[in-house]
Structure formats: structure tokens, C-alpha cells
Design a protein around this motif. Structure first.
Motif, PDB file in Angstrom:
ATOM      1  N   VAL B  47       0.729  -1.132   0.025  1.00 31.45           N
ATOM      2  CA  VAL B  47      -0.023  -0.223  -0.037  1.00 31.45           C
ATOM      3  C   VAL B  47       0.879   1.191   0.100  1.00 31.45           C
ATOM      4  N   LEU B  48       0.865   1.907  -0.826  1.00 30.82           N
ATOM      5  CA  LEU B  48       1.496   3.355  -1.077  1.00 30.82           C
ATOM      6  C   LEU B  48       0.535   4.252  -0.332  1.00 30.82           C
ATOM      7  N   VAL B  49       1.151   5.291   0.249  1.00 29.11           N
ATOM      8  CA  VAL B  49       0.327   6.210   1.232  1.00 29.11           C
ATOM      9  C   VAL B  49       0.886   7.650   0.640  1.00 29.11           C
ATOM     10  N   VAL B  50      -0.005   8.504   0.414  1.00 31.54           N
ATOM     11  CA  VAL B  50       0.381   9.905  -0.071  1.00 31.54           C
ATOM     12  C   VAL B  50       0.073  10.872   0.862  1.00 31.54           C
ATOM     13  N   HIS B  51       1.084  11.632   1.353  1.00 32.49           N
ATOM     14  CA  HIS B  51       0.602  12.595   2.387  1.00 32.49           C
ATOM     15  C   HIS B  51      -0.397  13.968   2.176  1.00 32.49           C
ATOM     16  N   GLU B  52      -0.563  14.532   3.291  1.00 30.97           N
ATOM     17  CA  GLU B  52      -1.320  15.738   3.017  1.00 30.97           C
ATOM     18  C   GLU B  52      -0.539  17.052   2.448  1.00 30.97           C
ATOM     19  N   TRP B  53      -1.218  18.025   2.299  1.00 25.45           N
ATOM     20  CA  TRP B  53      -0.184  19.037   1.460  1.00 25.45           C
ATOM     21  C   TRP B  53       0.753  19.556   2.507  1.00 25.45           C
ATOM     22  N   TRP B  54       0.756  19.220   3.953  1.00 24.33           N
ATOM     23  CA  TRP B  54       1.784  19.467   4.581  1.00 24.33           C
ATOM     24  C   TRP B  54       3.212  18.960   4.354  1.00 24.33           C
ATOM     25  N   GLY B  55       2.979  17.862   3.589  1.00 29.99           N
ATOM     26  CA  GLY B  55       4.330  17.198   3.369  1.00 29.99           C
ATOM     27  C   GLY B  55       4.339  15.668   4.204  1.00 29.99           C
ATOM     28  N   LEU B  56       5.306  15.102   4.139  1.00 31.80           N
ATOM     29  CA  LEU B  56       5.474  13.829   4.771  1.00 31.80           C
ATOM     30  C   LEU B  56       5.744  13.618   6.317  1.00 31.80           C
ATOM     31  N   ASN B  57       4.702  13.952   7.229  1.00 30.27           N
ATOM     32  CA  ASN B  57       4.933  14.250   8.426  1.00 30.27           C
ATOM     33  C   ASN B  57       4.603  12.914   9.356  1.00 30.27           C
ATOM     34  N   ASP B  58       4.606  13.280  10.759  1.00 25.92           N
ATOM     35  CA  ASP B  58       4.198  12.119  11.426  1.00 25.92           C
ATOM     36  C   ASP B  58       3.199  11.347  11.488  1.00 25.92           C
ATOM     37  N   TYR B  59       1.928  12.341  10.960  1.00 24.02           N
ATOM     38  CA  TYR B  59       0.646  11.538  10.723  1.00 24.02           C
ATOM     39  C   TYR B  59       0.684  10.733   9.697  1.00 24.02           C
ATOM     40  N   VAL B  60       1.420  10.881   8.802  1.00 27.75           N
ATOM     41  CA  VAL B  60       1.249   9.957   7.541  1.00 27.75           C
ATOM     42  C   VAL B  60       2.141   8.787   7.823  1.00 27.75           C
ATOM     43  N   ARG B  82      13.282  15.675   0.415  1.00 31.88           N
ATOM     44  CA  ARG B  82      13.630  15.242   1.672  1.00 31.88           C
ATOM     45  C   ARG B  82      13.269  16.316   2.787  1.00 31.88           C
ATOM     46  N   GLY B  83      12.692  16.281   3.832  1.00 31.91           N
ATOM     47  CA  GLY B  83      12.560  17.168   4.912  1.00 31.91           C
ATOM     48  C   GLY B  83      11.699  18.153   4.700  1.00 31.91           C
ATOM     49  N   VAL B  84      11.105  18.309   3.404  1.00 30.07           N
ATOM     50  CA  VAL B  84      10.261  19.455   3.062  1.00 30.07           C
ATOM     51  C   VAL B  84       8.965  19.264   3.792  1.00 30.07           C
ATOM     52  N   LEU B  85       8.732  20.068   4.701  1.00 30.90           N
ATOM     53  CA  LEU B  85       7.471  20.133   5.827  1.00 30.90           C
ATOM     54  C   LEU B  85       7.047  21.477   6.049  1.00 30.90           C
ATOM     55  N   THR B  86       5.748  21.551   6.275  1.00 26.75           N
ATOM     56  CA  THR B  86       5.361  22.711   6.674  1.00 26.75           C
ATOM     57  C   THR B  86       3.965  22.703   7.455  1.00 26.75           C
ATOM     58  N   ARG B  87       3.556  23.845   8.507  1.00 25.64           N
ATOM     59  CA  ARG B  87       2.371  23.806   9.146  1.00 25.64           C
ATOM     60  C   ARG B  87       1.770  24.949   8.707  1.00 25.64           C
ATOM     61  N   ASP B  88       2.426  25.940   7.704  1.00 25.04           N
ATOM     62  CA  ASP B  88       1.710  26.980   7.262  1.00 25.04           C
ATOM     63  C   ASP B  88       0.866  26.698   5.953  1.00 25.04           C
ATOM     64  N   TYR B 132      -4.318  11.134   1.740  1.00 25.60           N
ATOM     65  CA  TYR B 132      -5.038  12.165   2.538  1.00 25.60           C
ATOM     66  C   TYR B 132      -5.105  13.460   1.914  1.00 25.60           C
ATOM     67  N   CYS B 133      -6.141  14.296   1.819  1.00 24.36           N
ATOM     68  CA  CYS B 133      -6.252  15.364   1.185  1.00 24.36           C
ATOM     69  C   CYS B 133      -5.601  15.588  -0.065  1.00 24.36           C
ATOM     70  N   PHE B 134      -4.561  16.480  -0.323  1.00 26.35           N
ATOM     71  CA  PHE B 134      -3.783  16.783  -1.171  1.00 26.35           C
ATOM     72  C   PHE B 134      -3.250  15.019  -1.688  1.00 26.35           C
ATOM     73  N   GLY B 135      -3.027  14.126  -0.939  1.00 20.55           N
ATOM     74  CA  GLY B 135      -2.526  13.087  -1.346  1.00 20.55           C
ATOM     75  C   GLY B 135      -3.732  11.972  -1.693  1.00 20.55           C
ATOM     76  N   GLY B 136      -4.998  12.423  -1.313  1.00 19.28           N
ATOM     77  CA  GLY B 136      -6.073  11.788  -2.013  1.00 19.28           C
ATOM     78  C   GLY B 136      -6.399  12.004  -3.552  1.00 19.28           C
TER      79      GLY B 136
END
Lengths: 251, 251
Positions: B47-60, B82-88, B132-136
Motif C-alpha cells: 500500500v502506497l500512502v500519499v501525504h497531505e499538503w503539509w508534507g510527509l509528517n508524523d501523521y502519515v 527530503r525534509g520539506v514540511l510545513t505547518r503554514d 489524505y487531502c492533497f494525497g487523496g
């Protein structure tokens, strides 16, 4: 643990007991169909089953038996009267037409619910209702009446908006054929708005390519345009119902 | 049998292996997150998992680990670098904006899919994607690209209409918050019409009272109006995904 129990219940091919149950409501003689697994000795969750507009036929009896196979006590109630059955859409429309928009719809369903509870086999705190087409609508009416059901499942039932101020304790699961042109988008929007306004917990599932009566393998035989069986939607809707019942019953 | 296996997998608390996987796509350095149960020795569904628009964070990452707990090999891909993440939200919108409406969306997802397949742990005939979201939305784009996935699950993703003539082998499950006002009824209608026109097998589930990002327990912390966690929709959508994956993988 629960999952294991369910598997076991199936694999052991527990003996399913069925019997006709005669009862009466407002002077009308009715006859429902009870199904349960006789290996279960403690009170079980109960599921009321409401038939399509054709009446209490073999299709809905089989559904009650399938529910018994899952370990539930199932009662296929009778809305029309003992032996009143048809395969003619005009006649079916007339029979179902006695109930739409009238308090009799919920009242007659409640009479069936009382029979289920009166069996003594059921845990009265764990009861749900399911219904097909006309029966799906009836199960919604039952929910709005405040009857002691934890939830209802409507298979290709017409959506019935919740009356203002209706009790909202029953959770609602609507299983819908996305290609069902009998049910208009506006009617769905009105329905979900009424549930939101009333604070209901509801879910609505659309199955692609599924028409009205998608869960009935005999649907095509009735020769009504827009009424057709859909094996994928049948299988998936049954599984969605199972999940929902497990949630309701805390399994 | 399958149900029993699933219960067992959970109850034994199998050891979940996780590791970062560095890879590259079109000159961008990416780093995904692989999770699997090390007690499984034969190739497993992936199963491939695609993150929200925040990037690959702990949630995903946690979602990948949950999938590993179900016995799947899960790979949380990296769309951003790599490491590109945001909360903004403004920054997230900019990051996600690189992909919407562009072939890069599916191409970057395919690069992640290749990493999953390259692990050697996966049965290549049993692969799905969730997002999830963007990843959906990204998982929908991946489906339309003809990538070898049996199906995709979009959790509160924007519906992306299928391009005319798009390959339709991937089944589609859309899990949607009924109160999500970011997604307009017209957009949903356009989406499902495109899937019907393209002959897709799709399902759409609405959860009452659920807003955008309903499955993310941290959703409310981002302070975006209309973005909120909903425990019931979270739990139910996960169970609906499980059912869908079991169907896809023949379990």
C-alpha cells in the motif's frame, strides 16, 4: 475476538431455526418470519428486516436467514398482511402507497419490532432495523418515531426527510445505487439537510453503476426499467451493513 | 479465515520495521518511509500512502505503520523533497500547487510506487494506494495514469475528474466529510460523471458532520476554518478502507 467469533459462526454452519410468527396490528392479520441460530443461548442482538414493496417474499426471508447466520436474531416483519404478496408493480405501488407519508408506516413497523422483542431471544438494548426499497424508507420512518433501535440500514430506499424535532438516537446508514434515477439529487440533498438539522449521525454510500433494487438478484425479472441487480453493490452493501451493525452492537 | 488472520496479526503485536528510503525523481531528492511486519516472509500486498499538503509528517508515517500492522507493506512516499514540511497553509498551498493539474502529480507518485515495488517485499499484483487531502487527489491522478494499482482510497481528497480515455483498471473509493464546504456539490457531480463516462468502478462515502481533514487528529491545530478532526468519521473511514483493501487483495 469478535471477528474470530463471526468467522466461526459461519464455518461451523450453525443450525438456523426459522418460523412464521402470526401477529396483528390495528385489526390486520400479519405474519412475519423469524430466523436465529439455535446454538446461541444468551440474548443476542436483534435485527428487524423490512421487505420491498412486493411484500414479505423469499428474498427478504433469505436476508433474515443470512442475518441469523451472522449470529443475530432476525425478524422479517410483515407490513401488508398475511400472504399479501405481488409481482405486479402497479399492485405493489398500491400496497406501499397505504404507508407513504402516514404515521401507519412507523406504527406498523413498531408492531413488527414488538414481535422481535417478544421472542425473548433478543438483548433489547441491541436492536437495529434494515430494509429494502420501500422497507428502507420504512426503517427510516421507524428511526424517526423514536423506536428503541440503535440504528437503521436502508438498502436502495427512498430517502425520507426527518420531521423537525424527530428523536435522533438511531444512527442511519443509507446504501444507494449511484445510477438510481428514481431518487433525485434534490431529494438526497433535502434528506441530508433534514438529518443535519436534526443532529442525526448518518452515512451515505454511493455504489457506481448500481440501479434501484441493486441488492435483489431477482430485480431484473420484474421487468421495470431502472430496477436491476448489481452483484458488486450487493456484496459491498452487505459488508457495509455488517460493519455498521458491529459498531452499533459494540462487537 | 482472513478475518481470523487479521485478528491474529493485531493480537500478537508483530514487530513493525520502519525505515527511511532515499530516492530521486527528476533531480529532486526525496525520502519516503517504509513500514512492514518482519514476521511475514512471503511477498505481501503493498500500500502506497500519499501525504497531505503539509508534507510527509508524523501523521502519515503513523498511517503507514498502521497498515503494516494489518500485514501490508506500506510506503509513505514523498512528493515534496527530503525534509520539506510545513505547518503554514500558505506554504502548503504553494508546495501542493506545483502538482495540481500537471502530469508531475502522477509522475512523482509513480516514483514512490517504484520504491515500494523495489523493496522486494511486495506482491506486485496486489498493490493499492491511499492518500489524505492533497494525497487523496494524488492517488486519483495515479489511478488515471494507468499505474499498476488495483485501487485507490482518497480520504477527504479533492475529487479530480478522470481525463477522457484514462485507464480505468483501478477501483476508486472516496471517503468524504459531508460537511466539507471546500468541496462543492458541482465538483462532486462532475467527478462522478467523469468516472461513469470512463467506466470506472467507484464508491463514494459521505460521513455526516465531518469537515475537511477529518481523519487527522491534529487537524484542528492548524487553525484553518473548516478543517477539523472527527473521531467517528476517522474510525469508520479506516474500516471502510480495510474492507476495500481486502476486496482488492482477495483476502
Amino acid at each position: 475476538m469478535t471477528l474470530f467469533t463471526s468467522s466461526l459462526a459461519i464455518s461451523l454452519q450453525a443450525k438456523i431455526i426459522t418460523r412464521a410468527v402470526a401477529y396483528e396490528h390495528e385489526g390486520v392479520q400479519l405474519e412475519g418470519w423469524l430466523a436465529y441460530d439455535d446454538t446461541v443461548t444468551t440474548p443476542r442482538p436483534g435485527v428487524l428486516v423490512v421487505h420491498e414493496w412486493w411484500g414479505l417474499n423469499d428474498y427478504v426471508r433469505h436476508r433474515a436467514e443470512q442475518l441469523a447466520g451472522l449470529g443475530y436474531v432476525a425478524f422479517a416483519l410483515d407490513m401488508y398482511g398475511r400472504g399479501v404478496l405481488t409481482r405486479d408493480p402497479a399492485e405493489a405501488g398500491k400496497l406501499a402507497g397505504q404507508f407513504y407519508g402516514k404515521p401507519l408506516m412507523a406504527a406498523r413497523a413498531q408492531a413488527g419490532l414488538e414481535q422481535l422483542l417478544a421472542t425473548g431471544l433478543v438483548n433489547p438494548g441491541k436492536v437495529a432495523a434494515i430494509g429494502y426499497c420501500f422497507g428502507g424508507t420504512t426503517s427510516q420512518a421507524l428511526a424517526y418515531s423514536g423506536a428503541p433501535v440503535l440504528g437503521i440500514v436502508s438498502f436502495h430506499g427512498n430517502p425520507l426527510p426527518a420531521p423537525e424535532g424527530a428523536p435522533n438516537r438511531a444512527k442511519i446508514l443509507m446504501l444507494h445505487g449511484a445510477a438510481d434515477f428514481f431518487i433525485k439529487p434534490e431529494a438526497i440533498a433535502q434528506f441530508t439537510a433534514s438529518l443535519d438539522a436534526g443532529g442525526f449521525d448518518w452515512q451515505w454510500i454511493n455504489y457506481a453503476g448500481a440501479y434501484h433494487a441493486f441488492s435483489n438478484p431477482d430485480a431484473d425479472k420484474f421487468g421495470v426499467k431502472g430496477v436491476a441487480y448489481n452483484a458488486a453493490a450487493d456484496r459491498r452493501s452487505w459488508e457495509h451493513m455488517r460493519l455498521f451493525l458491529r459498531e452499533l452492537f459494540g462487537e
